[in-house]
Design a protein around this motif. Sequence first.
Motif, PDB file in Angstrom:
ATOM      1  N   LEU A 439       6.887  12.268   2.359  1.00  0.00           N
ATOM      2  CA  LEU A 439       6.750  12.548   0.934  1.00  0.00           C
ATOM      3  C   LEU A 439       8.046  13.115   0.381  1.00  0.00           C
ATOM      4  CD1 LEU A 439       5.023  12.744  -1.626  1.00  0.00           C
ATOM      5  CD2 LEU A 439       4.287  15.023  -0.865  1.00  0.00           C
ATOM      6  N   GLN A 440       8.635  14.100   1.057  1.00  0.00           N
ATOM      7  CA  GLN A 440       9.862  14.726   0.563  1.00  0.00           C
ATOM      8  C   GLN A 440      11.024  13.739   0.576  1.00  0.00           C
ATOM      9  OE1 GLN A 440      10.378  18.471   2.782  1.00  0.00           O
ATOM     10  NE2 GLN A 440       9.842  19.517   0.888  1.00  0.00           N
ATOM     11  N   LEU A 441      11.161  12.974   1.647  1.00  0.00           N
ATOM     12  CA  LEU A 441      12.288  12.053   1.744  1.00  0.00           C
ATOM     13  C   LEU A 441      12.151  10.903   0.746  1.00  0.00           C
ATOM     14  CD1 LEU A 441      12.741  12.012   5.627  1.00  0.00           C
ATOM     15  CD2 LEU A 441      14.077  13.258   3.930  1.00  0.00           C
ATOM     16  N   ALA A 442      10.923  10.489   0.465  1.00  0.00           N
ATOM     17  CA  ALA A 442      10.717   9.463  -0.561  1.00  0.00           C
ATOM     18  C   ALA A 442      11.049  10.014  -1.942  1.00  0.00           C
ATOM     19  CB  ALA A 442       9.279   8.958  -0.516  1.00  0.00           C
ATOM     20  N   GLN A 443      10.709  11.291  -2.193  1.00  0.00           N
ATOM     21  CA  GLN A 443      11.046  11.913  -3.474  1.00  0.00           C
ATOM     22  C   GLN A 443      12.553  11.993  -3.674  1.00  0.00           C
ATOM     23  OE1 GLN A 443       8.906  15.631  -3.223  1.00  0.00           O
ATOM     24  NE2 GLN A 443       7.097  14.805  -4.256  1.00  0.00           N
ATOM     25  N   GLU A 444      13.299  12.170  -2.585  1.00  0.00           N
ATOM     26  CA  GLU A 444      14.760  12.197  -2.657  1.00  0.00           C
ATOM     27  C   GLU A 444      15.321  10.830  -3.014  1.00  0.00           C
ATOM     28  OE1 GLU A 444      16.720  13.538   0.817  1.00  0.00           O
ATOM     29  OE2 GLU A 444      15.513  15.344   1.010  1.00  0.00           O
ATOM     30  N   GLY A 445      14.556   9.792  -2.737  1.00  0.00           N
ATOM     31  CA  GLY A 445      15.066   8.447  -2.937  1.00  0.00           C
ATOM     32  C   GLY A 445      15.787   7.914  -1.717  1.00  0.00           C
ATOM     33  N   ALA A 446      15.653   8.611  -0.566  1.00  0.00           N
ATOM     34  CA  ALA A 446      16.289   8.127   0.657  1.00  0.00           C
ATOM     35  C   ALA A 446      15.739   6.769   1.048  1.00  0.00           C
ATOM     36  CB  ALA A 446      16.070   9.134   1.789  1.00  0.00           C
ATOM     37  N   VAL A 447      14.439   6.577   0.866  1.00  0.00           N
ATOM     38  CA  VAL A 447      13.785   5.287   1.090  1.00  0.00           C
ATOM     39  C   VAL A 447      12.783   5.062  -0.037  1.00  0.00           C
ATOM     40  CG1 VAL A 447      14.025   5.289   3.610  1.00  0.00           C
ATOM     41  CG2 VAL A 447      12.015   6.349   2.555  1.00  0.00           C
ATOM     42  N   GLN A 448      12.366   3.827  -0.214  1.00  0.00           N
ATOM     43  CA  GLN A 448      11.278   3.507  -1.133  1.00  0.00           C
ATOM     44  C   GLN A 448      10.015   3.272  -0.321  1.00  0.00           C
ATOM     45  OE1 GLN A 448      12.121   0.455  -4.093  1.00  0.00           O
ATOM     46  NE2 GLN A 448      14.309   0.856  -3.945  1.00  0.00           N
ATOM     47  N   VAL A 449       8.892   3.720  -0.836  1.00  0.00           N
ATOM     48  CA  VAL A 449       7.603   3.510  -0.183  1.00  0.00           C
ATOM     49  C   VAL A 449       6.857   2.414  -0.944  1.00  0.00           C
ATOM     50  CG1 VAL A 449       5.412   4.536   0.492  1.00  0.00           C
ATOM     51  CG2 VAL A 449       7.511   5.880   0.654  1.00  0.00           C
ATOM     52  N   LEU A 450       6.489   1.359  -0.246  1.00  0.00           N
ATOM     53  CA  LEU A 450       5.813   0.224  -0.852  1.00  0.00           C
ATOM     54  C   LEU A 450       4.439   0.027  -0.216  1.00  0.00           C
ATOM     55  CD1 LEU A 450       8.775  -2.345  -0.847  1.00  0.00           C
ATOM     56  CD2 LEU A 450       8.121  -0.790  -2.688  1.00  0.00           C
ATOM     57  N   ARG A 451       3.541  -0.567  -0.969  1.00  0.00           N
ATOM     58  CA  ARG A 451       2.206  -0.906  -0.468  1.00  0.00           C
ATOM     59  C   ARG A 451       1.891  -2.358  -0.793  1.00  0.00           C
ATOM     60  NH1 ARG A 451      -0.959   3.390   1.099  1.00  0.00           N
ATOM     61  NH2 ARG A 451      -0.119   5.452   0.598  1.00  0.00           N
ATOM     62  N   SER A 452       1.017  -2.939  -0.005  1.00  0.00           N
ATOM     63  CA  SER A 452       0.596  -4.317  -0.256  1.00  0.00           C
ATOM     64  C   SER A 452      -0.099  -4.398  -1.611  1.00  0.00           C
ATOM     65  CB  SER A 452      -0.347  -4.782   0.854  1.00  0.00           C
ATOM     66  OG  SER A 452      -0.984  -5.994   0.487  1.00  0.00           O
ATOM     67  N   TRP A 453       0.243  -5.420  -2.405  1.00  0.00           N
ATOM     68  CA  TRP A 453      -0.383  -5.583  -3.707  1.00  0.00           C
ATOM     69  C   TRP A 453      -1.865  -5.932  -3.560  1.00  0.00           C
ATOM     70  CZ3 TRP A 453       1.499  -4.712  -8.549  1.00  0.00           C
ATOM     71  CH2 TRP A 453       0.722  -5.167  -9.614  1.00  0.00           C
ATOM     72  N   ASP A 454      -2.177  -6.744  -2.572  1.00  0.00           N
ATOM     73  CA  ASP A 454      -3.559  -7.191  -2.374  1.00  0.00           C
ATOM     74  C   ASP A 454      -4.403  -6.178  -1.612  1.00  0.00           C
ATOM     75  OD1 ASP A 454      -3.052  -9.632  -3.671  1.00  0.00           O
ATOM     76  OD2 ASP A 454      -2.235 -10.481  -1.819  1.00  0.00           O
ATOM     77  N   ASN A 455      -3.756  -5.332  -0.797  1.00  0.00           N
ATOM     78  CA  ASN A 455      -4.493  -4.371   0.022  1.00  0.00           C
ATOM     79  C   ASN A 455      -3.808  -3.009  -0.047  1.00  0.00           C
ATOM     80  OD1 ASN A 455      -6.233  -3.149   1.814  1.00  0.00           O
ATOM     81  ND2 ASN A 455      -5.357  -4.133   3.640  1.00  0.00           N
ATOM     82  N   PRO A 456      -3.897  -2.329  -1.192  1.00  0.00           N
ATOM     83  CA  PRO A 456      -3.175  -1.054  -1.367  1.00  0.00           C
ATOM     84  C   PRO A 456      -3.654   0.061  -0.453  1.00  0.00           C
ATOM     85  CG  PRO A 456      -4.665  -1.456  -3.216  1.00  0.00           C
ATOM     86  CD  PRO A 456      -4.650  -2.715  -2.405  1.00  0.00           C
ATOM     87  N   GLN A 457      -4.815  -0.079   0.174  1.00  0.00           N
ATOM     88  CA  GLN A 457      -5.319   0.960   1.070  1.00  0.00           C
ATOM     89  C   GLN A 457      -4.700   0.874   2.460  1.00  0.00           C
ATOM     90  OE1 GLN A 457      -7.147   3.312  -0.338  1.00  0.00           O
ATOM     91  NE2 GLN A 457      -6.989   2.071  -2.209  1.00  0.00           N
ATOM     92  N   ALA A 458      -4.040  -0.226   2.743  1.00  0.00           N
ATOM     93  CA  ALA A 458      -3.394  -0.369   4.052  1.00  0.00           C
ATOM     94  C   ALA A 458      -2.221   0.591   4.161  1.00  0.00           C
ATOM     95  CB  ALA A 458      -2.934  -1.813   4.238  1.00  0.00           C
ATOM     96  N   ASP A 459      -1.772   0.826   5.410  1.00  0.00           N
ATOM     97  CA  ASP A 459      -0.638   1.728   5.617  1.00  0.00           C
ATOM     98  C   ASP A 459       0.571   1.254   4.824  1.00  0.00           C
ATOM     99  OD1 ASP A 459      -1.968   3.452   7.259  1.00  0.00           O
ATOM    100  OD2 ASP A 459      -1.291   2.523   9.124  1.00  0.00           O
ATOM    101  N   PRO A 460       1.274   2.170   4.167  1.00  0.00           N
ATOM    102  CA  PRO A 460       2.473   1.778   3.419  1.00  0.00           C
ATOM    103  C   PRO A 460       3.607   1.409   4.376  1.00  0.00           C
ATOM    104  CG  PRO A 460       2.272   4.150   3.438  1.00  0.00           C
ATOM    105  CD  PRO A 460       1.019   3.620   4.079  1.00  0.00           C
ATOM    106  N   PHE A 461       4.635   0.799   3.830  1.00  0.00           N
ATOM    107  CA  PHE A 461       5.837   0.543   4.610  1.00  0.00           C
ATOM    108  C   PHE A 461       7.036   1.010   3.798  1.00  0.00           C
ATOM    109  CE2 PHE A 461       4.326  -3.223   2.468  1.00  0.00           C
ATOM    110  CZ  PHE A 461       5.439  -3.739   1.824  1.00  0.00           C
TER     111      PHE A 461
END
Length: 547
Positions: A439-461
């Motif tokens: 959560l903190q590193l994503a807030q920094e913008g170090a990486v982007q967190v994406l989710r499947s459009w069709d299955n948003p409940q699946a684990d993010p990547f």
Amino acid sequence: MSEAAEAAVVMHSDIAREISRRRTFAIISHPDAGKTTLTEKLLLYSGMIRTAGMVKNRKGGKLATSDWMAMEQERGISITSSAMQFPYKGAIINVLDTPGHQDFSEDTYRTLTAADSAIMVIDAAKGVEVQTRKLFAVCKLRGIPVLTFINKLDLPGRDPLELMAEVEEVLGIQACAMNWPIGSGREFIGVVDRGLATGTPPEVLVFRKTAAGGAAKAAVERIPLAEAAAVLESRQKTLTTELEMIEVAGNAWSNAEFLAGRLTPVFFGSALTNFGVESFFDAFVAQAPAPGHRTATALGGADLDVDPVKQPFSAYVFKIQANMNPRHRDSVAFVRICSGRFERDLVVKHLHRGELVRELRLSRPHTLMAQERTTLDQAWPGDVVGLINAGFAIGDTLVHASVKPGFEHQPLPQFPPEVFAQVQPVDLTKRKQFDKGMLQLAQEGAVQVLRSWDNPQADPFIAAVGRLQFEVLQYRLRDEYGVETQLKPLPYQCSGWLVGDPATFKPSPGAMLAKDARGRAVVLLPSEWDRRYCLGLNPGHQMLDFA
């Protein structure tokens, strides 16, 4: 004139004076061109450090001041952007040291938005390289004036005229040689200051190496060019020919063209030996622009010109960094001040994506020197202030509480990621620490967190602009949160934000439709060929390279 009016005039005069002293800039380059070394020498010549630490001297030597992360110190490269402020000969310098590594992150791009100018460092042996072109393109996109320092003249390199021509051809900008090297490699003894910006006769600057090498200031002797025959000796004929050539065929110096981003002043030198360094810094202070007007958007949607002197305090968050101080595990928001005077305990409005979030008192402002922090009482346009644990997001705007209804500074550009992976903790009992770190590193913008459009409940990547960011992510999760992770690369190499109805979009074979943290549709593709093919299948849709 009323007392209030007189007070306003005095305050505007104070702000204008402080603005005129400030130079806020970023240093851009390809890896190993000498960017961080040049930053160190600026600290050396400003008196902030007594000896300069060479970036690669890791065995018992000094470390580069701007490289604060443990991973940076281990590898000898800059990974994150750092911000430092210090005085230099009457000016106040705000330097934003950006990573030059091949796989830098969006952090590099965002930092450039906080700069009023940039110094481009080029290796004299290698010329204009890939990362230099990418970073220069961002500067050009935003109209940022660029000064060029051709480095490593103390080593064998390419012909100066050839380097000048390459800058113009590859980057599409006119170049003007402000000085000219005398010799190269072991024969490099100094430069000729052509006096273009000052209108003074040319001078020869002869440098002498010190016993401490590049760790101490180089001794310099100034001699009028017309009286330098004894010093130049056999070099005089070649030098005279080269100077005549650039006088006839080179571009004339124009400060207006430089400020418009259409011409770059070029300086030659050696950051390692300090040859030409001080004269370059002096020219930078004289030529680089002070903080100026910025464009913002009023909450009603209209464009607004933000005058740095007349507009009350405003700023925006361009960077967030967690755990700069490992003992406190805190988070620092880097804020670029755009207008007005900042004072400690100032009450401001916090705006996020066009909406008022809250009013708050800024009671913990700091000025930064790598990891070191100093509490400050006031700051001015152009300054970068660190706010501790303030709960901001990248791109948020801060305005004085008196401003109604408020406005937002231009949104920071977001670039499409090029590498993708799934990441999981090795030890599932550390899921809580893993989620907090992500959560903190994503807030920094170090990486982007994406989710499947069709299955948003699946684990993010996760996704990033450069592969090094995955290594940084794993390193920091282990070093700062105590979590070992495993990474599974995904077969995508490019992406773009989708414009059009996602429901009618038909992905090509191998493509994937995902959702980013803002809920926007992102198309992930195996290659650029797949991108073109996918657009052919969907003529009613577009894919954006910036968001």
